[in-house]
Design an enzyme around this catalytic site. Structure first.
Site: not given
Length: 238
Positions: A55-56
Site C-alpha cells: 500500500d502507498k
C-alpha cells in the site's frame, strides 16, 4: 525519509529489494497522479517487473524482478504462498492474546469503494500476530501474512479491536503526539506547536524469506522505522 528517498536492501542479476518509504506508490495508480517507485527504478535500472506491491502508506520491503525469467519464478512463489512475509505494526492498546491468528474472510465494502470489510462471503484471509512490546496506549506487534488480501493486516487489526495507529480507513487516522504517551509533557521554548511523533499508517514490511531457483534460502530485512522505535522508547519511560 523523504518521499522518494528509498534504499536498496539487496540486489543481484535477477531481482532488487527496496525499502520503500511511506507515502510512495509501489506502481502507477489509475490516475497517474504521481511518480511511483517502479517508474523511478525503471529510470535508474532499465526494465523492471512488478512481483508484489505494498500500500502507498505502508513502508518496507518490496521486490522487483530484473528479467522475465526471474519475474515468472518470483510471481509463482508469491502466488503459491511460498514467500514468508512479516510486518511490524503499532496498534492502539494491547491485543487480547500475546500471540494468535486472525482468520476472517475479507471482501470489498459494498458501501465504501476502495475499502475492505470482514464478511463470511469474502475470500479466506489469515494473519498471524505476536506482541513484541505491550503498552496501554500503543503496542508493537509482529504480523505474519498467510494470505495477501488488500489491506489485510489493517482490516484484521480493526476486527481484533486494536486498529493500527494513524490509519485513516480502519482506525481514527489521528497523528500520535508525544503528549499522548509522556506524562507532564511541555513544549520547548523553540516550539510553537507540538509536532507528531507518528503521522502515517503504522505498518512496515520488515522481512521476507524465500528460496532461490537453486534452493538457497534467502531472507531480507528492512529495519523498523525510527519513529516506531521512538514511540516505544517514550512509553518505556512512563
Amino acid at each position: 525519509m523523504a518521499k522518494n528517498k528509498f534504499s536498496v536492501i539487496a540486489e543481484n542479476e535477477d531481482w532488487i529489494a527496496i525499502n520503500k518509504p511511506s507515502g510512495l506508490l509501489t506502481i502507477p495508480d489509475r490516475n497517474q497522479s504521481e511518480k511511483s517507485l517502479k517508474e523511478i527504478l525503471t529510470e535508474q535500472f532499465g526494465q523492471i517487473f512488478t512481483v508484489h506491491r505494498l500500500d502507498k502508506d505502508t513502508s518496507g520491503l518490496v521486490l522487483f524482478a530484473k528479467n522475465e525469467t526471474a519475474h515468472r519464478y518470483m510471481s509463482l512463489l508469491f502466488e503459491e504462498r511460498k514467500v514468508d512475509k512479516y510486518y511490524s505494526g503499532i496498534v492502539h492498546g494491547i491485543p487480547p492474546q500475546e500471540e494468535g491468528e486472525i482468520e476472517a474472510a475479507l471482501m470489498e465494502s459494498p458501501v465504501h469503494k476502495g475499502t475492505m470489510v470482514v464478511n463470511r462471503n469474502g475470500k479466506p484471509s489469515k494473519t498471524g500476530y505476536k506482541i513484541i512490546e505491550a503498552h496501554p496506549a500503543f503496542s508493537l506487534v509482529e504480523f505474519r501474512l498467510y494470505t495477501g488480501r488488500t489491506h489485510q493486516i489493517r482490516v484484521h487489526c480493526k476486527h481484533l479491536g486494536n486498529p493500527l495507529a494513524c490509519d485513516p480507513l480502519y482506525g481514527d487516522g489521528k497523528p500520535v503526539f508525544i503528549s499522548a504517551v509522556k506524562k507532564n509533557y511541555k513544549l520547548s521554548r523553540h516550539e510553537e506547536e507540538e509536532k507528531p511523533m507518528l503521522n502515517r499508517v503504522a505498518l512496515h514490511a520488515f522481512k521476507i524469506s524465500f528460496a532461490s531457483p537453486g534452493g538457497q534460502a534467502i531472507t531480507l530485512e528492512a529495519a523498523i522505522p525510527k519513529e516506531f522505535r521512538a514511540l516505544m522508547q517514550q512509553q518505556q519511560k512512563n
